[in-house]
Design a protein around this motif. Structure first.
Motif, PDB file in Angstrom:
ATOM      1  N   CYS A  15       0.832  -1.208   0.000  1.00 51.06           N
ATOM      2  CA  CYS A  15       0.000   0.000   0.000  1.00 51.06           C
ATOM      3  C   CYS A  15       0.870   1.263   0.000  1.00 51.06           C
ATOM      4  O   CYS A  15       1.841   1.365   0.743  1.00 51.06           O
ATOM      5  CB  CYS A  15      -0.908  -0.013   1.234  1.00 51.06           C
ATOM      6  SG  CYS A  15      -1.927   1.450   1.374  1.00 51.06           S
ATOM      7  N   VAL A  16       0.519   2.229  -0.853  1.00 55.12           N
ATOM      8  CA  VAL A  16       1.265   3.490  -0.946  1.00 55.12           C
ATOM      9  C   VAL A  16       0.504   4.651  -0.294  1.00 55.12           C
ATOM     10  O   VAL A  16       0.949   5.789  -0.328  1.00 55.12           O
ATOM     11  CB  VAL A  16       1.597   3.855  -2.407  1.00 55.12           C
ATOM     12  CG1 VAL A  16       2.476   2.791  -3.055  1.00 55.12           C
ATOM     13  CG2 VAL A  16       0.319   4.071  -3.228  1.00 55.12           C
ATOM     14  N   CYS A  18      -2.436   5.958  -1.183  1.00 52.51           N
ATOM     15  CA  CYS A  18      -2.971   6.906  -2.167  1.00 52.51           C
ATOM     16  C   CYS A  18      -4.439   7.260  -1.927  1.00 52.51           C
ATOM     17  O   CYS A  18      -4.944   8.237  -2.460  1.00 52.51           O
ATOM     18  CB  CYS A  18      -2.792   6.367  -3.578  1.00 52.51           C
ATOM     19  SG  CYS A  18      -3.737   4.876  -3.923  1.00 52.51           S
ATOM     20  N   MET A  19      -5.139   6.458  -1.162  1.00 52.10           N
ATOM     21  CA  MET A  19      -6.553   6.690  -0.853  1.00 52.10           C
ATOM     22  C   MET A  19      -7.479   6.551  -2.057  1.00 52.10           C
ATOM     23  O   MET A  19      -8.621   6.997  -2.024  1.00 52.10           O
ATOM     24  CB  MET A  19      -6.780   8.070  -0.221  1.00 52.10           C
ATOM     25  CG  MET A  19      -6.119   8.234   1.141  1.00 52.10           C
ATOM     26  SD  MET A  19      -6.280   9.907   1.793  1.00 52.10           S
ATOM     27  CE  MET A  19      -7.981   9.909   2.385  1.00 52.10           C
ATOM     28  N   CYS A  21      -8.826   3.941  -3.028  1.00 52.94           N
ATOM     29  CA  CYS A  21      -9.916   3.063  -2.573  1.00 52.94           C
ATOM     30  C   CYS A  21     -10.935   3.840  -1.737  1.00 52.94           C
ATOM     31  O   CYS A  21     -12.143   3.618  -1.848  1.00 52.94           O
ATOM     32  CB  CYS A  21      -9.344   1.907  -1.763  1.00 52.94           C
ATOM     33  SG  CYS A  21      -8.256   2.432  -0.411  1.00 52.94           S
ATOM     34  N   CYS A 125      -7.549   0.218  -6.876  1.00 44.65           N
ATOM     35  CA  CYS A 125      -6.274   0.089  -6.171  1.00 44.65           C
ATOM     36  C   CYS A 125      -5.194  -0.249  -7.187  1.00 44.65           C
ATOM     37  O   CYS A 125      -5.233  -1.306  -7.802  1.00 44.65           O
ATOM     38  CB  CYS A 125      -6.334  -0.993  -5.093  1.00 44.65           C
ATOM     39  SG  CYS A 125      -4.710  -1.263  -4.346  1.00 44.65           S
ATOM     40  N   VAL A 129      -3.466  -4.234  -3.484  1.00 46.20           N
ATOM     41  CA  VAL A 129      -3.466  -4.403  -2.032  1.00 46.20           C
ATOM     42  C   VAL A 129      -4.749  -5.079  -1.560  1.00 46.20           C
ATOM     43  O   VAL A 129      -4.727  -5.915  -0.662  1.00 46.20           O
ATOM     44  CB  VAL A 129      -3.311  -3.030  -1.333  1.00 46.20           C
ATOM     45  CG1 VAL A 129      -3.390  -3.164   0.178  1.00 46.20           C
ATOM     46  CG2 VAL A 129      -2.014  -2.367  -1.758  1.00 46.20           C
TER      47      VAL A 129
HETATM   48  S1  SF4 Z   1      -5.985   2.068  -3.293  1.00 46.40           S
HETATM   49 FE1  SF4 Z   1      -6.079   1.912  -1.060  1.00 46.40          FE
HETATM   50  S2  SF4 Z   1      -5.216  -0.078  -0.567  1.00 46.40           S
HETATM   51 FE2  SF4 Z   1      -4.623   0.375  -2.681  1.00 46.40          FE
HETATM   52  S3  SF4 Z   1      -2.583   1.347  -2.508  1.00 46.40           S
HETATM   53 FE3  SF4 Z   1      -4.097   3.004  -2.514  1.00 46.40          FE
HETATM   54  S4  SF4 Z   1      -4.540   3.373  -0.343  1.00 46.40           S
HETATM   55 FE4  SF4 Z   1      -3.523   1.377  -0.445  1.00 46.40          FE
END
Ligand code: SF4
Ligand code: SF4
Lengths: 137, 593
Positions: A15-16, A18-19, A21, A125, A129
């Motif tokens: 997980c980076v 990035c939000m 999701c 995502c 993840v």
């Molecule tokens: S989409 Fe959500 S779970 Fe996937 S990398 Fe971004 S923050 Fe992490």
């Protein structure tokens, strides 16, 4: 009938933060922002240490349902719960009962938000993840 | 401006009176979208003309735009203020979680005025603003520690942004930065010093609201289209894999990597400080700004043994990007990768702008070589190319400012060169230290003419690289820079990360607005871009900026570029042409009201 599904955090170390999701989950309802997201991503004490992805894991015997005074949270076949908005009085007991902190709160509606295992977030995502999976018996 | 959107709410905070209030400024958001456009308008309204940048009169505006919290890679916040480094327009952009937090707290802009008498931090959540006692945080050694403390005491985990200054900001080093959410920065032009002068240690913003959209199915459609093109463009992969440090080797091969104060444009240790080497040996983690799938932020894991304790290691995560690698690496002739990482960590902990610091140290080294300054001035430290241990000491000293020399250096390279000499090799433009591109005439003209004297204003470096081997026509180059800077005003008013400039074409921006209930044509956007650009230039001229006083440091003519040696008369012609085009346009703009 289709087998019940749940959202699974496959490898949180990918997980980076990035939000994507989190935004996706709120977009289910067609709006921007994050007010109605059932999934949350937060750093574990500074982003250099990585992230934690918090979302309902579909417990077979969910504590949140046990503490609901109005039976607004009903057990779902395959684990987890389904919220009956009409019965919910917004007391917040469920939030306190979940050891994962996976019952979120919609401040705008004063109701809990629980993952409905639709898998919409996983499509956004970028790093694999989270994934939707069939519940094993 | 989008209908039903909280964007037009502007939060005003007065640090002197410890008061706050909200005003609806739909007028500004309708006219200038948000971000840069709105921020500069608010600054013009609030800032007394000719104000001292380090006095309570200075004003800081943070602004976000209609696309933040709505579309991916709209992940930046714009900050404007009067710069203590060049006493003119200060503008700096940062990501992290800042833009999402401000936008989803229900604001389009935050205006900070006045100054507190004792150190405070300000905490914003929804309609609540708290002034909190920061006396115990003042003077703390590292910005990391400040972040750690605030993370513990503040709520909103996962939906907040913590912006803070380090000791450099407290000591009002004129190129101190504001560290955002660890590893991101409002880096350029000294916002950290302005925070310090206001005794504002940190700003915490928590926001998790929704943003109402008018046409929901269309919103999801446009979103998916943008998301798909982000995931398919090769630029995404490039920024994710090696990050901006990927540029080190190509720029070096081209002979455009400023090295040892631009005595050279090739560095024999480029390999050691390259993105490839860092990724192979040090990369520990990649992270992303909120609502951006790219994850271009690269963190190196620096593992250092403790002297006194065997098998005891300290692992520090150090962010690296092309710009700081240039300024603290090649510019200082640093060949040691761990040495470079230690320098990067030092500026991070103290809260300094990496670019300005590196260029200031490079000037110091050359001035020392030439005897303009002596060991008396440097208090016994010998600045020497590649000697990072000494540079680490100098950085501490320029923050503490124990003598006249370090206090002077803390005012910036241009000022120091005025006092000690060596202006010919002081690499500054409009008072701001130069970015890392010696690619040709367009880069340098862009540094001079860009409203923030940044490579990001008009991307001259990109024009240079596309025209290598060709003859550049002055007129074409000037038009490119003006048009590019104008379009970028639109992107930074939305506020899109400039790494997504290839995604957000005028057509995509028009499509993105529609589901929000806003009808704007491509020509509307271009008109707004031009207006914002002229608005900024007007601000600059009012504050004493003058095209005729711009100078090209002599050094840039001495070291060959990929376009050969630059010709002073060519550059002069280009600058004059730029000036006349802008002046003509400004006149039209003013007479049109
Ligand atoms: S989409 Fe959500 S779970 Fe996937 S990398 Fe971004 S923050 Fe992490
Ligand atoms: S599976 Fe559906 S409800 Fe659950 S977090 Fe993902 S998008 Fe939200």
């Amino acid at each position: 009938m289709a087998k019940p599904r749940r959202l699974s955090v496959v490898d949180v170390d990918l997980c980076v933060g990035c939000m994507m999701c989190v935004f996706a989950c709120s977009r289910r309802f067609g709006d921007g922002g994050v007010a109605r997201s059932a999934i949350k991503v937060a750093s574990i004490g500074g982003i250099e240490r990585g992230f934690t992805v918090i979302v309902c894991r579909a417990c077979p015997d969910p504590p949140c349902a046990s503490v609901c005074p109005t039976d607004a949270l009903n057990r779902r076949d395959g684990g987890g719960v389904v919220l009956n908005h009409r019965k919910c009085i917004g007391c917040g007991n469920c939030v306190k009962a979940c050891p994962y902190g996976a019952v979120m709160w919609d401040e705008e509606a004063n109701k809990p938000i629980v993952c409905m295992y639709c898998g919409y977030c996983a499509q956004y995502c970028p790093y694999g993840v989270i994934e939707i999976e069939e519940v094993k018996n | 401006m989008p209908v039903k959107d909280p964007l037009s709410r502007v939060l005003y905070i007065d640090l002197t009176l410890k008061r706050f209030w909200v005003e609806d400024r739909r007028d500004l958001f309708d006219k200038y979208l948000g971000g840069t456009g709105v921020a500069v308008s608010l600054l013009r309204e609030e800032l007394p003309r000719g104000a001292d940048p380090l006095s309570p009169d200075n004003v800081v505006v943070f602004s976000v735009g209609p696309f933040n919290g709505v579309y991916p890679m709209a992940s930046k916040t714009v900050a404007v203020f009067k710069s203590p480094l060049n006493s003119n327009l200060g503008e700096s952009h940062a990501g992290g979680r800042s833009s999402v937090a401000i936008r989803l707290a229900g604001y389009g802009a935050i205006v900070i005025k006045g100054a507190s008498d004792a150190p405070v931090w300000v905490s914003i959540q929804d309609n609540r603003v708290q002034f909190r006692d920061a006396r115990a945080l003042w003077g703390v050694r590292s910005t990391h520690t400040v972040g750690r403390v605030l993370r513990e005491v503040e709520g909103g985990h996962g939906f907040r942004s913590i912006m803070r200054i380090g000791r450099a900001g407290e000591k009002m080093v004129r190129y101190a930065c504001v560290v955002v959410d660890t590893f991101r920065h409002f880096g350029r032009l000294g916002l950290g010093a302005v925070f310090g002068s206001k005794k504002l240690k940190a700003l915490v913003v928590i926001g998790k609201h929704s943003i109402p959209v008018v046409d929901k199915p269309a919103y999801r459609r446009v979103y998916d289209k943008i998301f798909k093109s982000i995931m398919e463009t090769p630029a995404t992969r490039k920024y994710h894999e090696l990050g901006t440090s990927e540029n080190v080797l190509p720029l070096n091969a081209l002979g455009a990597l400023p090295t040892m104060n631009l005595k050279q444009a090739r560095f024999n240790c480029a390999e050691e400080i390259s993105g490839e080497h860092l990724a192979a040996k040090f990369l520990g983690r990649r992270v992303s700004c909120a609502h951006c799938p790219v994850a271009c932020i690269h963190l190196a894991a620096l593992r250092e043994p403790y002297d006194r304790e065997p098998y005891f290691y300290k692992t520090t995560f150090v962010p690296y990007d092309y710009e700081p690698i240039y300024s603290l690496g090649s510019m200082l002739g640093v060949c040691s990768t761990t040495g470079l990482l230690k320098l990067l960590d030092k500026v991070e902990a103290l809260g300094l702008d990496a670019m300005s610091t590196g260029v200031a140290l490079a000037w110091t080294t050359e001035a020392f070589e030439r005897g303009l300054i002596t060991e008396n001035d440097t208090m016994g430290v010998k600045p020497t190319w590649g000697d990072y241990e000494n540079y680490l000491k100098i950085i501490e000293l320029l923050v503490d400012q124990p003598n006249e020399f370090y206090a002077t250096l803390a005012r910036g390279t241009e000022y120091a060169a005025k006092v000690y000499g060596g202006e010919d090799f002081a690499l500054t433009y409009g008072g701001n230290e130069m970015p890392g591109y010696h690619t040709g005439p367009a880069a340098h003209l862009g540094f001079a003419t860009g409203a923030r004297h940044s490579h990001l204003d008009s991307a001259g470096y990109s024009y240079d690289q596309k025209t290598v081997g060709k003859t550049i026509k002055v007129e074409d180059m000037v038009d490119y820079l003006i048009n590019e800077e104008r379009w970028r005003q639109v992107l930074t008013s939305l506020v899109i990360c400039l790494f997504a400039r290839g995604i957000y074409t005028p057509q995509v921006v028009v499509e993105g607005f529609r589901p929000l209930g806003v009808e704007l044509s491509e020509s509307d956007l271009l008109r707004i871009g031009r207006e914002i650009h002229l608005l900024k230039l007007k601000f600059k001229l009012d504050e004493g900026f003058n095209f005729s006083q711009l100078r090209f440091p002599k050094r840039i003519f001495e070291t060959s570029t990929p376009h050969g040696r630059l010709d002073p008369s060519f550059m002069d012609t280009a600058l004059k042409l730029y000036q006349s085009k802008i002046e003509e346009d400004l006149q039209k703009f003013s007479s049109a009201g």
